[in-house]
Design an enzyme around this catalytic site. Structure first.
Site, mmCIF file in Angstrom:
data_model
loop_
_atom_site.group_PDB
_atom_site.id
_atom_site.type_symbol
_atom_site.label_atom_id
_atom_site.label_comp_id
_atom_site.label_asym_id
_atom_site.label_seq_id
_atom_site.Cartn_x
_atom_site.Cartn_y
_atom_site.Cartn_z
ATOM 1 N N GLU A 1 0.959 -1.124 0.102
ATOM 2 C CA GLU A 1 0.024 0.056 -0.071
ATOM 3 C C GLU A 1 1.007 1.323 0.039
ATOM 4 O OE1 GLU A 1 -2.843 -0.051 3.110
ATOM 5 O OE2 GLU A 1 -2.851 2.103 2.932
ATOM 6 N N GLU B 1 -2.264 11.631 3.240
ATOM 7 C CA GLU B 1 -3.548 11.690 4.111
ATOM 8 C C GLU B 1 -3.490 12.795 5.144
ATOM 9 O OE1 GLU B 1 -4.722 7.493 5.639
ATOM 10 O OE2 GLU B 1 -2.446 7.610 5.603
#
Length: 281
Positions: free
Chosen positions: A165, A170
């Site tokens: 990932e 974020e």
């Protein structure tokens, strides 16, 4: 996106352990839910200049009137991860004035108090190396968790964390910290990443990675702030030499932002001017 305890050998050979956050990789079916009008989407002037030494191979400029489902699949429902409180539905992702608009709302659906949207390019587009970037304007508010990220396209075969990932961007709550992180498997989930700050995350910024056989490098507005070493599969990083697909979403509450939601900030929207993928010349 957002997994538990981790470590990595950086490009300088330094082993760094971080404990940031947790997530899951469950996928849901596409739902053809009618779109709704977004809340005051801004008119933007996108930069169409390609970065040096790269050629554009895929993009979504969000120039139409709805999400292009030939490029994106909606994930729907509550995915039962990270103690999040949102119910994902296609209706919360709209397109207007050249922007994708993902809106978190206070409304009860499926016994959840909030709704939002999550979408991915699995089985429609994947990239192996290159520059992956998006120009995004973030909402600010306690409990909001927008993200621009990637997962290994073999997730349905090997599951997470073996698939790997890459969290390109974020952001949580109302601070000015941007997180860039990679997750993979070394006898269990591990991760490596760092943060940077922007003075106004609620304005547009370009969030990107540049990824090749030796490393993954994270940028905000073309400023490098972290590098992860994947050369020769060091520290079992072989997952990062395979194709990855793209995700966009905004969670509401959860283990990373906390369980308190400032409902006075809702509805809150994440504006995505474009998503572009380049291959190095």
């Amino acid at each position: 996106m957002r997994k538990p305890f981790s470590h990595l050998i950086t490009s300088a050979g330094i082993v760094l352990a971080l404990a940031i956050f947790a997530d899951s990789c469950k996928k849901a079916a596409v739902v053809n839910t009618p779109v709704v009008t977004p809340i005051q989407p801004p008119v933007t002037q996108p930069d169409t200049t390609p970065p040096a030494n790269y050629t554009l191979v895929w993009s979504d400029e969000f120039s139409g009137t709805a999400v292009d489902t030939t490029k994106w699949t909606f994930e729907t429902g509550n995915l039962n991860v990270n103690n999040e409180k949102e119910y994902y539905q296609a209706a919360n992702a709209t397109v207007a004035n050249g922007n994708l608009v993902i809106t978190a709302k206070k409304e009860t659906v499926g016994n959840f108090l909030y709704t939002s949207a999550r979408m991915n390019t699995l089985n429609k587009f994947s990239a192996q190396y290159g520059r992956i970037e998006a120009r995004i304007k973030l909402p600010l508010g306690q409990g909001l968790w927008p993200a621009f990220w990637m997962m290994g396209a073999n997730i349905n075969t090997v599951s997470w964390p073996q698939c790997g990932e890459i969290d390109i961007m974020e952001h949580v709550n109302a601070d000015n910290t941007i997180y860039g992180t990679m997750h993979w498997n070394v006898n269990g989930p591990v991760q490596y990443g760092l943060t940077t700050t922007v003075s106004n995350p609620d304005d547009y910024h370009i969030y990107a990675i540049e990824w090749d056989e030796s490393s993954i490098r994270w940028y905000v507005d073309n400023t490098l702030y972290v590098t992860g070493n994947i050369l020769n599969n060091t520290n079992n990083t072989g997952a990062f030499h395979l194709p990855f697909f793209i995700l966009l979403n905004m969670a509401v509450a959860g283990d990373f932002p906390g369980q308190v939601v400032d409902e006075s900030k809702l509805p809150a929207s994440m504006y995505v001017d474009y998503v572009r993928v380049y291959k190095e010349d």
